[in-house]
Design a protein around this motif. Structure first.
Motif, PDB file in Angstrom:
ATOM      1  N   PRO A 129     -34.017  22.048  21.142  1.00  0.00           N
ATOM      2  CA  PRO A 129     -34.567  21.508  22.207  1.00  0.00           C
ATOM      3  C   PRO A 129     -34.365  19.565  21.662  1.00  0.00           C
ATOM      4  O   PRO A 129     -34.355  18.978  21.015  1.00  0.00           O
ATOM      5  N   VAL A 172     -38.994  38.543   5.801  1.00  0.00           N
ATOM      6  CA  VAL A 172     -39.709  39.500   5.475  1.00  0.00           C
ATOM      7  C   VAL A 172     -39.193  40.605   6.412  1.00  0.00           C
ATOM      8  O   VAL A 172     -38.640  40.656   7.554  1.00  0.00           O
ATOM      9  N   GLU A 202     -40.084  31.950   5.302  1.00  0.00           N
ATOM     10  CA  GLU A 202     -39.472  31.276   6.251  1.00  0.00           C
ATOM     11  C   GLU A 202     -37.427  32.040   5.735  1.00  0.00           C
ATOM     12  O   GLU A 202     -37.278  31.560   4.108  1.00  0.00           O
ATOM     13  N   ALA A 203     -36.928  32.645   6.440  1.00  0.00           N
ATOM     14  CA  ALA A 203     -35.998  32.965   5.969  1.00  0.00           C
ATOM     15  C   ALA A 203     -34.678  32.249   5.515  1.00  0.00           C
ATOM     16  O   ALA A 203     -34.110  32.514   4.599  1.00  0.00           O
ATOM     17  N   ASN A 244     -42.311  32.428  21.383  1.00  0.00           N
ATOM     18  CA  ASN A 244     -41.696  32.236  22.211  1.00  0.00           C
ATOM     19  C   ASN A 244     -41.279  33.479  23.506  1.00  0.00           C
ATOM     20  O   ASN A 244     -40.799  33.203  24.063  1.00  0.00           O
ATOM     21  N   GLY A 260     -40.819  28.036  12.133  1.00  0.00           N
ATOM     22  CA  GLY A 260     -40.353  27.772  13.326  1.00  0.00           C
ATOM     23  C   GLY A 260     -40.822  26.820  14.072  1.00  0.00           C
ATOM     24  O   GLY A 260     -42.839  26.753  13.275  1.00  0.00           O
ATOM     25  N   ILE A 261     -41.039  26.475  15.348  1.00  0.00           N
ATOM     26  CA  ILE A 261     -42.497  25.418  15.287  1.00  0.00           C
ATOM     27  C   ILE A 261     -44.075  26.621  15.678  1.00  0.00           C
ATOM     28  O   ILE A 261     -44.781  26.157  15.632  1.00  0.00           O
ATOM     29  N   SER A 262     -43.223  27.554  16.411  1.00  0.00           N
ATOM     30  CA  SER A 262     -44.371  28.119  16.313  1.00  0.00           C
ATOM     31  C   SER A 262     -45.417  28.984  15.303  1.00  0.00           C
ATOM     32  O   SER A 262     -46.545  28.648  15.432  1.00  0.00           O
ATOM     33  N   GLY A 298     -37.057  26.161  12.761  1.00  0.00           N
ATOM     34  CA  GLY A 298     -36.132  26.909  13.397  1.00  0.00           C
ATOM     35  C   GLY A 298     -35.158  26.247  14.536  1.00  0.00           C
ATOM     36  O   GLY A 298     -33.639  25.314  14.141  1.00  0.00           O
ATOM     37  N   VAL A 299     -35.346  26.543  15.665  1.00  0.00           N
ATOM     38  CA  VAL A 299     -34.369  26.104  16.610  1.00  0.00           C
ATOM     39  C   VAL A 299     -34.151  24.977  16.536  1.00  0.00           C
ATOM     40  O   VAL A 299     -34.026  23.913  17.034  1.00  0.00           O
ATOM     41  N   LEU A 347     -42.017  35.324  15.618  1.00  0.00           N
ATOM     42  CA  LEU A 347     -39.988  35.504  15.268  1.00  0.00           C
ATOM     43  C   LEU A 347     -40.034  35.558  16.655  1.00  0.00           C
ATOM     44  O   LEU A 347     -40.820  35.735  18.018  1.00  0.00           O
ATOM     45  N   VAL A 350     -41.132  24.549  23.763  1.00  0.00           N
ATOM     46  CA  VAL A 350     -41.993  23.924  22.680  1.00  0.00           C
ATOM     47  C   VAL A 350     -43.458  23.760  22.937  1.00  0.00           C
ATOM     48  O   VAL A 350     -44.525  24.156  22.125  1.00  0.00           O
ATOM     49  N   SER A 366     -35.915  17.660  23.945  1.00  0.00           N
ATOM     50  CA  SER A 366     -37.352  16.761  24.623  1.00  0.00           C
ATOM     51  C   SER A 366     -38.301  18.252  24.667  1.00  0.00           C
ATOM     52  O   SER A 366     -38.349  19.441  24.543  1.00  0.00           O
ATOM     53  N   ILE A 389     -41.642  30.150  27.261  1.00  0.00           N
ATOM     54  CA  ILE A 389     -40.773  29.392  25.681  1.00  0.00           C
ATOM     55  C   ILE A 389     -40.250  27.745  24.963  1.00  0.00           C
ATOM     56  O   ILE A 389     -39.845  27.642  24.764  1.00  0.00           O
TER      57      ILE A 389
HETATM   58  C1  LIG Z   1     -30.150  25.335  22.344  1.00  0.00           C
HETATM   59  C2  LIG Z   1     -31.984  25.579  22.853  1.00  0.00           C
HETATM   60  C3  LIG Z   1     -32.517  24.332  23.511  1.00  0.00           C
HETATM   61  C4  LIG Z   1     -33.567  24.278  24.215  1.00  0.00           C
HETATM   62  N1  LIG Z   1     -34.163  23.448  24.694  1.00  0.00           N
HETATM   63  C5  LIG Z   1     -35.373  22.990  25.300  1.00  0.00           C
HETATM   64  C6  LIG Z   1     -35.915  21.627  25.769  1.00  0.00           C
HETATM   65  O1  LIG Z   1     -35.359  20.667  25.748  1.00  0.00           O
HETATM   66  N2  LIG Z   1     -37.380  21.644  25.976  1.00  0.00           N
HETATM   67  C7  LIG Z   1     -38.661  22.866  24.863  1.00  0.00           C
HETATM   68  O2  LIG Z   1     -39.678  22.443  25.343  1.00  0.00           O
HETATM   69  N3  LIG Z   1     -37.851  24.368  24.959  1.00  0.00           N
HETATM   70  C8  LIG Z   1     -37.123  24.183  24.118  1.00  0.00           C
HETATM   71  N4  LIG Z   1     -36.110  25.482  23.874  1.00  0.00           N
HETATM   72  C9  LIG Z   1     -36.780  26.343  23.630  1.00  0.00           C
HETATM   73  C10 LIG Z   1     -37.784  26.058  21.969  1.00  0.00           C
HETATM   74  O3  LIG Z   1     -37.031  25.498  21.495  1.00  0.00           O
HETATM   75  C11 LIG Z   1     -38.209  27.227  21.397  1.00  0.00           C
HETATM   76  O4  LIG Z   1     -39.061  28.679  22.713  1.00  0.00           O
HETATM   77  C12 LIG Z   1     -38.943  26.988  20.212  1.00  0.00           C
HETATM   78  O5  LIG Z   1     -38.524  26.356  19.612  1.00  0.00           O
HETATM   79  C13 LIG Z   1     -38.578  28.445  19.408  1.00  0.00           C
HETATM   80  O6  LIG Z   1     -39.527  28.216  18.616  1.00  0.00           O
HETATM   81  P1  LIG Z   1     -40.136  29.533  17.051  1.00  0.00           P
HETATM   82  O7  LIG Z   1     -40.852  28.956  16.341  1.00  0.00           O
HETATM   83  O8  LIG Z   1     -40.770  30.317  18.068  1.00  0.00           O
HETATM   84  O9  LIG Z   1     -39.047  30.271  17.210  1.00  0.00           O
HETATM   85  P2  LIG Z   1     -37.450  29.968  15.858  1.00  0.00           P
HETATM   86  O10 LIG Z   1     -37.408  28.179  16.069  1.00  0.00           O
HETATM   87  O11 LIG Z   1     -36.497  30.622  16.629  1.00  0.00           O
HETATM   88  O12 LIG Z   1     -37.999  29.536  14.317  1.00  0.00           O
HETATM   89  C14 LIG Z   1     -38.470  31.033  13.851  1.00  0.00           C
HETATM   90  C15 LIG Z   1     -37.803  31.152  12.316  1.00  0.00           C
HETATM   91  O13 LIG Z   1     -38.483  31.958  12.071  1.00  0.00           O
HETATM   92  C16 LIG Z   1     -37.642  32.297  10.972  1.00  0.00           C
HETATM   93  N5  LIG Z   1     -37.036  34.145  10.556  1.00  0.00           N
HETATM   94  C17 LIG Z   1     -36.573  34.238  11.306  1.00  0.00           C
HETATM   95  N6  LIG Z   1     -36.699  36.194  10.725  1.00  0.00           N
HETATM   96  C18 LIG Z   1     -37.081  35.608   9.715  1.00  0.00           C
HETATM   97  C19 LIG Z   1     -38.017  37.011   8.885  1.00  0.00           C
HETATM   98  N7  LIG Z   1     -37.931  38.285   8.976  1.00  0.00           N
HETATM   99  N8  LIG Z   1     -38.573  36.486   7.529  1.00  0.00           N
HETATM  100  C20 LIG Z   1     -38.963  35.314   7.224  1.00  0.00           C
HETATM  101  N9  LIG Z   1     -38.509  34.551   8.546  1.00  0.00           N
HETATM  102  C21 LIG Z   1     -37.642  34.818   9.578  1.00  0.00           C
HETATM  103  C22 LIG Z   1     -36.313  31.815  11.204  1.00  0.00           C
HETATM  104  O14 LIG Z   1     -35.776  31.335  10.185  1.00  0.00           O
HETATM  105  C23 LIG Z   1     -36.540  30.499  12.463  1.00  0.00           C
HETATM  106  O15 LIG Z   1     -36.764  29.819  10.949  1.00  0.00           O
HETATM  107  C24 LIG Z   1     -34.308  25.500  23.214  1.00  0.00           C
HETATM  108  C25 LIG Z   1     -34.139  26.739  22.680  1.00  0.00           C
HETATM  109  C26 LIG Z   1     -33.050  26.663  22.856  1.00  0.00           C
HETATM  110  C27 LIG Z   1     -32.161  27.175  21.665  1.00  0.00           C
END
Ligand SMILES: Cc1cc2nc3c(=O)[nH]c(=O)nc-3n(C[C@H](O)[C@H](O)[C@H](O)COP(=O)(O)OP(=O)(O)OC[C@H]3O[C@@H](n4cnc5c(N)ncnc54)[C@H](O)[C@@H]3O)c2cc1C
Length: 485
Positions: free
Chosen positions: A63, A260, A40-41, A448, A13-15, A47-48, A289, A455, A65, A453
């Motif tokens: 997201p 993983v 990546e799974a 997050n 994901g973005i993180s 990600g989201v 994650l 982006v 924006s 939480i």
């Molecule tokens: C519907 C929605 C709307 C949102 N709107 C906004 C917004 O408008 N503005 C804003 O700033 N934020 C918004 N957010 C919050 C923000 O988008 C998220 O907090 C952020 O994108 C999370 O990124 P991440 O990489 O931490 O997690 P994720 O995007 O969840 O990425 C995690 C990744 O890890 C992978 N994964 C999971 N388990 C495993 C494993 N065991 N092994 C390998 N890979 C694995 C998953 O497939 C996924 O690709 C929103 C969130 C949602 C859900």
């Protein structure tokens, strides 16, 4: 001797992507690149964050924006060379509505999530009656909270502004961001700016007005660069960001469809076991994650830490994009959308007028709406099957916007357990996590659940963590190597 600098990032994901990109930059800067593997799974990165074009509409699943006040996403876009793709919100309609008694009422100008900063606009609003306005005005004279320690957002708003403001304004506005129950939401981790205002000025309203007078504006407006609107996106959607990062990492090994299962320390390194049983070895592992997804990976190596991670609750949300002919929507759509107080007993959290908010989201004479459903106060709506959910959303839109015609098409996206709930005491929990993590050199956690939480929060935390990883490896390289006779 070649020094090993292998880093495995778990989660694309973005993180995870932001951590990888920062490591790449740091490696280039020092001339000592890292060997990076990203696991990546699923079969896609982002990600989201997912943007999709359909019939001339641009649909955002996750997201839609990011806020410009927190600069990490803008700065990353600059470094990626995609700053010119950033778009601001439509200047003409910079306002949103709150639903009340069958009507969508504009949020008064200068109303900042829980408190007014423009008294005249606040006094004129039909959103609150005179009794409630008087109660809000009393905030100026309510003394500060004596005890230190965290407090719920609900408790804080009720204490300073009264019950009606909490239920009719603060809850829906905060609910639209965190999809949380304000009675449990931590003030110090989600809205620390209001705590600061209370502490510094003795009153949130006084603080907001004083700061406005002193022109202590958000960074985005005082920066010497272009002036940004509060909400930004990319011309081709939020996924431009994650696509651009992954396209600029040719030296990184991406292991797709590779969940993983477990990580553990072994002879000063880390073992990373995939669900398909292959095991990698690395100097550093960074788990990007959700906290509850990270927990099982550590349940044997770090059971205590794993239990703490399980203690971060998550809620599920769904977004429903609906494409319409503009003429089928009787409402003027003269704003960015609306939020719905849970106390009304209605079924949705919020609705964005996506094609009004950002340009390029719908063809001419068409409109794109996006409904947000689920979260802590509407679990029963998330639990509906897709058919029932769509039917409910259409009934709701008919109520608020008078839409009788069916949409040209709709698209439901579900995000199970994706919204972390920063409960009262979250900061303490994170301090505990951090201190337990210190016992595992070479193990890092981003995502997050930890430092915000949004982006930009995720990007910032990942970049700081990447810098710690680089420093950790550099310090380790400086340690004398013991020669084995
Ligand atoms: C519907 C929605 C709307 C949102 N709107 C906004 C917004 O408008 N503005 C804003 O700033 N934020 C918004 N957010 C919050 C923000 O988008 C998220 O907090 C952020 O994108 C999370 O990124 P991440 O990489 O931490 O997690 P994720 O995007 O969840 O990425 C995690 C990744 O890890 C992978 N994964 C999971 N388990 C495993 C494993 N065991 N092994 C390998 N890979 C694995 C998953 O497939 C996924 O690709 C929103 C969130 C949602 C859900």
């Amino acid at each position: 001797m070649k020094i090993s600098r292998k880093v495995v990032i778990v989660g694309g994901g973005i993180s995870g992507l932001a951590a990888v990109y920062r490591l790449k930059e740091l490696g280039q800067k020092t001339g000592q690149p890292f060997e990076i593997v990203l696991a990546e799974a699923t079969s896609r990165l982002g990600g989201v964050i997912e943007s999709r074009a359909q019939d001339g509409f641009l649909l955002e699943g996750g997201p839609d924006s990011f806020i410009s006040e927190k600069p990490a996403a803008r700065e990353l876009s600059d470094r990626l060379g995609i700053a010119s793709e950033i778009i601001g919100t439509n200047n003409k309609f910079r306002r949103s509505f709150i639903y009340k008694k069958g009507k969508l009422i504009p949020i008064p100008e200068g109303y900042y999530l829980i408190a007014p900063s423009r008294i005249s606009a606040f006094l004129m609003t039909p959103l609150l009656n005179w009794g409630t306005k008087f109660r809000v005005g009393c905030e100026l004279f309510i003394s500060k909270r004596k005890s230190a320690g965290d407090e719920s957002v609900g408790g804080f708003v009720r204490r300073r502004f009264g019950e009606t403001t909490l239920q009719e304004i603060a809850q829906p506005m905060i609910g639209g961001i965190y999809t949380a129950d304000p009675e449990f939401l931590s003030l110090e981790t989600t809205l620390p700016q209001f705590l600061d205002l209370e502490r510094q000025y003795g009153s949130v309203i006084r603080g907001l007005i004083t700061r406005k007078r002193l022109r202590l504006k958000p960074a985005a407006q005082t920066a010497s660069g272009p002036r940004y609107s509060l909400f930004l996106s990319f011309r081709e959607g939020m996924e431009s960001l994650t696509r651009s990062i992954s396209a600029q990492l040719p030296e990184v090994t991406f292991r797709m469809n590779a969940p993983v299962a477990e990580v553990w320390p072994h002879s000063g390194k880390w073992k990373i076991a995939f669900r398909h049983r292959e095991v990698l070895e690395a100097d550093v592992v960074c788990i990007a994650l959700s906290a509850f997804q990270a927990a099982p990976l550590l349940s044997r190596a770090a059971p205590d830490l794993s239990r703490d991670l399980e203690n971060v609750p998550y809620e599920s949300v769904a977004t429903i994009n609906l494409a319409y002919k503009r003429s089928d929507i009787p409402h003027p759509l003269n704003g960015f959308g609306f939020v719905v107080p849970a106390i009304t007993g209605r079924k949705i959290v919020a609705c964005s007028f996506s094609s009004v908010k950002f340009a390029g989201r719908a063809p001419r004479d068409m409109a794109l709406l996006r409904v947000f459903a689920g979260g802590a106060l509407h679990r029963e709506v998330y639990a509906m099957d897709d058919k029932a959910l769509e039917r409910t959303v259409l009934e709701e839109l008919r109520h608020y916007l008078g839409i009788k015609a069916p949409p040209l098409f709709s698209s439901i996206k579900r995000y199970p357990n994706t919204m972390p709930q920063y409960r009262v005491g979250h900061l303490e929990l994170m301090k505990t996590v951090q201190s337990k993590l210190a016992a595992f050199p070479g193990l890092y956690l981003v995502g997050n659940a930890y430092r915000g939480i949004g982006v930009p929060d995720c990007i910032k935390w990942s970049e700081l963590t990447a810098e710690s990883i680089a420093q950790f490896l550099e310090e380790r390289e400086r340690l004398p190597v013991l020669e084995v006779p």
